[in-house]
Design a protein around this motif. Structure first.
Motif, PDB file in Angstrom:
ATOM      1  N   VAL A   1      34.492 -19.711  33.080  1.00 39.31           N
ATOM      2  CA  VAL A   1      34.471 -21.167  33.212  1.00 39.31           C
ATOM      3  C   VAL A   1      34.731 -21.739  31.816  1.00 39.31           C
ATOM      4  CG1 VAL A   1      33.083 -23.183  33.777  1.00 39.31           C
ATOM      5  CG2 VAL A   1      32.868 -21.090  35.149  1.00 39.31           C
TER       6      VAL A   1
ATOM      7  N   ARG B   1      32.196 -17.466  36.681  1.00 35.87           N
ATOM      8  CA  ARG B   1      32.087 -17.538  38.135  1.00 35.87           C
ATOM      9  C   ARG B   1      31.865 -16.118  38.626  1.00 35.87           C
ATOM     10  NH1 ARG B   1      30.346 -21.403  41.399  1.00 35.87           N
ATOM     11  NH2 ARG B   1      31.280 -21.290  43.489  1.00 35.87           N
TER      12      ARG B   1
ATOM     13  N   GLU C   1      28.725 -16.566  45.986  1.00 38.78           N
ATOM     14  CA  GLU C   1      29.467 -16.934  44.787  1.00 38.78           C
ATOM     15  C   GLU C   1      28.764 -18.091  44.089  1.00 38.78           C
ATOM     16  OE1 GLU C   1      33.928 -18.513  43.555  1.00 38.78           O
ATOM     17  OE2 GLU C   1      33.700 -17.215  45.322  1.00 38.78           O
TER      18      GLU C   1
ATOM     19  N   THR D   1      28.188 -20.134  39.888  1.00 41.31           N
ATOM     20  CA  THR D   1      28.510 -20.268  38.469  1.00 41.31           C
ATOM     21  C   THR D   1      27.262 -19.969  37.649  1.00 41.31           C
ATOM     22  OG1 THR D   1      30.248 -21.888  38.839  1.00 41.31           O
ATOM     23  CG2 THR D   1      29.255 -21.848  36.658  1.00 41.31           C
TER      24      THR D   1
END
Length: 566
Positions: free
Chosen positions: A248, A258, A265, A267
């Motif tokens: 990111v 990520r 999934e 961040t």
């Protein structure tokens, strides 16, 4: 703490840390653990593969299975077909899981030559000369010969990485060393001491007869058998089975990654820095998948270019190797026979009893560093004597029959250069790997010399008196006079010895990816710390240098953050 990936309650990762380290291999384990020594910061160590809690990792002989085939602990990549190798692809095993390649390698502890690191400094990599990096080798090491001591100029006695003499050296390993001496090589009892040249037994990354990988050294506080033990460091989250998909990056600054874990999934953000320790293949792959690399190549895969950095993926170097083998009727050697199986069964009982015997072997127990020409300043060839018959993965199947020994000869500083490219923008796809083996003629010349040196050692009384017959190399003529036959043998049999480096080169030139502080050019808050940063390949095995890089990277990061906080 270590959070196993198969625990449904632990699939989510904390949303933010001070440091996010991607890749729990040799360098990644070191840099994450050292950063976590500062209890005022939090560190996440993300690893795509599984925990190293497995017999195939701890038991040294387990490498015979893990290094040979794809599995949960081996990416088992292949290169593109190599024109220099008669169009064959080269097999490229890479460790996957905690410990990375230190969980599947041959455990040989070799640092390289002083001149290798002094050359880095001469290329503009200030702070990376031999005298600069030696303290990090010593800090990482607990050498059995010097345990508890601090007065040895070459070795450490208190570090987390155990380095030992083999507990039960095979009689044929001693035969090889004696044959090398008979062939004119000097004896060397320490390849990491004052001199590298000569023949001797290797030291290995083992402790009490068990493999001592980077995870055991830096993450488990010495006990790999407890999957939750992490030395009591609650500020370090070690997260296996966590596949990073991309970085990111916001306003030319790395803010996190990520990641997908157990199908979820998310961040994971970094307040201070992201550190890539994914190795020579996957670090450049992750940079390119994230928009950092050669602009044209990225656009061809539909990736938005964040930073045009043409050196990403370039400068790939690897030790190319050719093997000479000899079939010998002896149950002291590993092989497929009734007697060999009985000896293995006995060896397993002995290993269970006292962690010694044939099961504690790393197979490549002995070796040498040699000069192919007497006027060379440093050895340019490494030999690794193996207690079994070996062939590459596409030819020489008859070498699998019976017992015997082999000897690798590989070029320490090859001139051939290749590259790593994307096959797709998805990090779960294997990258395209093209080392361009034997694209430099000098590499062929060195391997031809290596074949001749190995055969000369095999012909000495210490080995010759055991009898046997060479496979595939017995028709090279008197005194190896059939030059073209040797060259044809090299083209059809040479392969990698699994030491790729250089694809995120450190330096100050236009093709450098990181500066001497390991910061990625053009992107703030992002560093690379693994073997990919080596500007040139070192003269030896690459595991110990990768650990050194991780150790030094942690100090570089801490120094920069201290300066920022003044």
């Amino acid at each position: 703490m270590i959070r196993p990936g198969n625990n449904a309650q632990s699939t989510m990762i904390a949303a933010e840390y001070d440091y996010v380290v991607v890749g729990a291999g040799s360098a990644g384990c070191a840099v994450a653990a050292r950063l976590a020594e500062d209890l005022s910061v939090t560190v996440a160590l993300l690893e795509a593969g599984p925990h190293d809690h497995h017999l195939s990792v701890w038991v040294p002989i387990g490498l015979a299975s893990t290094v040979q085939k794809a599995g949960p602990r081996n990416y088992a990549y292949y290169t593109e077909r190599q024109p220099g190798l008669d169009g064959r692809p080269s097999f490229q095993p890479r460790g996957r899981g905690l410990g990375g390649s230190s969980s599947i390698n041959g455990m040989v502890y070799v640092r390289g030559h002083r001149n290798d690191y002094d050359e880095w400094a001469a290329l503009g990599c200030t702070g990376w000369g031999y005298d600069d990096v030696l303290p990090y080798f010593r800090r990482s090491e607990c050498n059995q010969r010097h345990a508890g001591r601090t007065d040895d100029p070459w070795h450490g006695g208190h570090g987390p990485l155990h380095v030992s003499d083999l507990r039960s050296p095979n009689p044929f390993s001693h035969r090889f060393v004696n044959a090398a001496l008979q062939a004119g090589l000097p004896l060397n009892s320490d390849f990491n001491g004052a001199e590298q040249e000569g023949a001797g037994l290797y030291q290995v990354t083992q402790f009490n007869g068990e493999r001592w990988n980077a995870a055991r050294a830096y993450l488990h506080n010495g006990n790999a058998k407890d999957p939750d033990l992490n030395g009591g460091r609650l500020n370090l989250d070690v997260l296996p089975d966590a596949q990073v998909l991309r970085l990111v990056v916001e306003d030319k600054c790395a803010r996190g990654v990520r990641v997908v874990r157990a199908g979820i999934e998310q961040t994971v953000r970094a307040r201070r820095e992201v550190v890539l320790s994914c190795g020579a293949f996957n670090s450049p792959q992750l940079l390119m998948a994230s928009g950092i690399g050669p602009a044209g190549h990225l656009r061809s895969h539909g990736i938005d270019v964040i930073q045009d950095l043409p050196g990403v993926g370039e400068n790939l170097q690897d030790h190319l190797d050719v093997i000479v083998n000899k079939q010998v009727k002896s149950n002291d050697l590993y092989g497929y026979s009734a007697g060999g199986l009985l000896r293995l069964a006995s060896g397993m009982w002995r290993y269970r009893r006292d962690r010694s015997g044939m099961v504690s072997s790393n197979f490549a127990e002995a070796g040498a560093f040699v000069k192919t020409r007497p006027n060379l300043a440093v050895p340019d060839l490494q030999l690794a004597f193996v207690l079994a018959l070996l062939g590459n993965r596409t030819v020489a199947k008859r070498s699998k029959l019976g017992h015997g020994y082999s000897c690798h000869a590989y070029i320490l500083r090859p001139q051939s250069r290749g590259h790593v490219r994307l096959r797709s923008a998805d990090m779960r796809d294997a990258p395209s790997i093209d080392p361009r083996f034997l694209s430099a003629e000098a590499d062929m010349d060195a391997l031809v010399a290596g074949v001749r040196i190995v055969r000369r050692i095999f012909a000495q009384p210490a080995l010759a008196e055991a009898g046997g017959k060479e496979l595939l190399t017995d028709d090279f003529g008197p005194d190896d006079s059939n030059e073209e036959a040797i060259r044809a043998f090299v083209r059809s049999h040479a392969d990698s010895v699994f030491h790729p480096v250089g694809t995120c080169k450190m330096g100050i030139d236009a093709m450098a990816v990181v500066d001497p502080g390991l910061r990625v050019h053009g992107i703030e808050g992002l560093r690379v710390a693994d073997a990919s940063i080596m500007p040139t390949l070192i003269g030896g095995n690459t595991n110990a240098p990768a650990i050194m890089i991780g150790e030094k990277a942690a100090d570089l990061i801490r120094a920069d953050n201290r300066a920022d906080n003044r």
